[in-house]
Motif scaffolding. Sequence first.
Motif, PDB file in Angstrom:
ATOM      1  N   SER B 336       0.818  -1.225   0.000  1.00 11.60           N
ATOM      2  CA  SER B 336       0.000   0.000   0.000  1.00 11.60           C
ATOM      3  C   SER B 336       0.845   1.265   0.000  1.00 11.60           C
ATOM      4  CB  SER B 336      -0.925   0.016   1.209  1.00 11.60           C
ATOM      5  OG  SER B 336      -0.205   0.372   2.372  1.00 11.60           O
ATOM      6  N   GLU B 337       2.115   1.143   0.407  1.00 13.48           N
ATOM      7  CA  GLU B 337       2.944   2.333   0.526  1.00 13.48           C
ATOM      8  C   GLU B 337       3.851   2.529  -0.685  1.00 13.48           C
ATOM      9  OE1 GLU B 337       5.013   1.593   4.178  1.00 13.48           O
ATOM     10  OE2 GLU B 337       3.236   1.864   5.399  1.00 13.48           O
ATOM     11  N   GLU B 415      -8.470   2.230   1.755  1.00 12.69           N
ATOM     12  CA  GLU B 415      -7.818   3.547   1.768  1.00 12.69           C
ATOM     13  C   GLU B 415      -7.349   3.848   3.183  1.00 12.69           C
ATOM     14  OE1 GLU B 415      -7.316   5.555  -0.796  1.00 12.69           O
ATOM     15  OE2 GLU B 415      -8.590   4.629  -2.341  1.00 12.69           O
ATOM     16  N   PHE B 416      -6.048   3.951   3.369  1.00  7.30           N
ATOM     17  CA  PHE B 416      -5.532   4.248   4.712  1.00  7.30           C
ATOM     18  C   PHE B 416      -5.119   5.712   4.846  1.00  7.30           C
ATOM     19  CE2 PHE B 416      -4.284  -0.253   3.878  1.00  7.30           C
ATOM     20  CZ  PHE B 416      -5.282  -0.815   4.648  1.00  7.30           C
ATOM     21  N   GLY B 417      -4.727   6.304   3.735  1.00  7.69           N
ATOM     22  CA  GLY B 417      -4.347   7.720   3.751  1.00  7.69           C
ATOM     23  C   GLY B 417      -2.921   7.939   4.212  1.00  7.69           C
ATOM     24  N   GLY B 418      -2.391   9.098   3.858  1.00  7.91           N
ATOM     25  CA  GLY B 418      -1.042   9.491   4.282  1.00  7.91           C
ATOM     26  C   GLY B 418       0.014   8.517   3.816  1.00  7.91           C
ATOM     27  N   ARG B 422      -2.807   3.267   0.003  1.00  6.19           N
ATOM     28  CA  ARG B 422      -4.036   2.530  -0.298  1.00  6.19           C
ATOM     29  C   ARG B 422      -3.662   1.156  -0.831  1.00  6.19           C
ATOM     30  NH1 ARG B 422      -5.652   2.334  -5.723  1.00  6.19           N
ATOM     31  NH2 ARG B 422      -4.093   3.276  -7.061  1.00  6.19           N
TER      32      ARG B 422
END
Lengths: 89, 452
Positions: B336-337, B415-418, B422
């Motif tokens: 996700s990152e 969606e995790f944000g920052g 995602r």
Amino acid sequence: MRAVVTVIGKDRTGIIYNVSKILAENEVNIEDISQTVMHDFFTMIMLVDMSNMSVDFNVLKNALETVGEDIGMSIRIQHEDLFNAMHTI
Amino acid sequence: MAMFKDVLETVRMIEKERLDIRTITMGISLLDCIDSSGAKSRQKIYDKITRLAENLVKEGERIENELGIPIVNKRISVTPISLIAGSSDDLNYVEYAKILDAAAATVGINFIGGFSALVPKGFTKGDRILIDSIPEALATTNCVCSSVNLGSSKAGINMDAVKRLGEVIKETAYLTRNADSIGCAKFVAFANAVEDNPFMAGAFHGVGEAESVLNVGVSGPGVVKRALEKAQDASFGEMAEIIKKTAFKITRAGHLVGTTVAERLNVPFGILDLSLAPTPEIGDSVARILEEMGLEHCGTHGTTAALAMLNDAVKKGGIMASTSVGGFSGAFIPVSEDEGMIEAVECGALTFDKLEAMTSVCSVGIDMVAIPGDTPASTISGILADEAAIGVINNKTTGVRVIPVYGKDVGDTAEFGGLLGRAPIMPINKNDCSVFVNRGGQIPAPIHSFKN
């Protein structure tokens, strides 16, 4: 303590004047200057000595960035240590 | 003075290639905060963290300004809380997580790691309570990160912990279901956990560490990719050389930042972690480096070899640049990152099984992978056991940070944000492994001879 000032942008008149004015006003001494102009693109690197600097580092940095915005150039000031660390063994 | 072109190279790395210092993490020992009264212990913890880390953010920002290089995160790691809380009579350690969260908010950092337990060979009372407290702790705090070390090359794998942690991850996913089960993004299960890692979610301050230290994690996937772009026809030997030189420069910058911050905070400099850490931003991806080497998409055949070469070359360049290398020091491959990993998953090039293979040649395991919310706890335990086995047998650190996203399935995105980014939900093997997981006990320590 020394720092490196980098000035990058489209060539125009008065770049060195504007930058060195700020430095002189704040008692920062210029030790070395290199510059090139390629295809209208101006790049200048100054080595400056801040031992007698009359203001805080951040004040000088903000003043340089502000003048950079006024004349449409990107102006950075960074401690010399970073460049020596990254590029010398 | 550095040469003209060197100055410009550094400026370009910072401005265009996202060179930054990923984290400065202050490790703080809480061993002197142990108290038979939980409340007293927590007060000591709060006081100690806020006293020692009072100027961490301020000094970090000052150095960022002076050197002109961004320091993305300022963080804290503490002694595993199971060791601290174990001597109290508390039957639930959520309050310890809350006090860590409060201390983090006071000093202005974004993550604090160490809500942790070390159980490679068995549980203490404190370990059990801590593990049971993880779901609620992660659901009721913002900045607290948790980790459990469940295996080691010396002790083997604690399969009781593997089984329980599958359930813990599911519970955490449920309790944070309103935010795509984000609680699971703050938890890592390790094998061969390192005691001086500055990166979250797995940072904790090991018991063998000093009272307080300053560790640094560097970054720079964009810089490595750009360097390789300029060498399209390079052989593997030439590519390795380019990566080594680039890693050297990145590491030097990290070492300078770390030692300067440590000096100003008056704490010893601990270690520099060489890991190439991506972010979800364009131009900051490890997957794109692998693709730059000539792979159509990350995940295709050749990916494991490319990653192995990258990881090794980064270490070789970094080791030369700093005598204080520690932590994980390998490329991270969180899904996700990393913008390139996300795309590789979405186009079907990168599968869960390939990710597992890739973790055998780099740190730090199955990281930030979203899986279907209805995945059984036993299947998650199976994933933990597989990763732990790779680490334990190969004498390396591996970890698992999977998110069984509540209510979502393959085709959806979490969606995790920052910085957490995602994650497309990845399909996993649907066959049952519960009988295997439920056996309980310990997978014995592996033999360290006859390596094949």
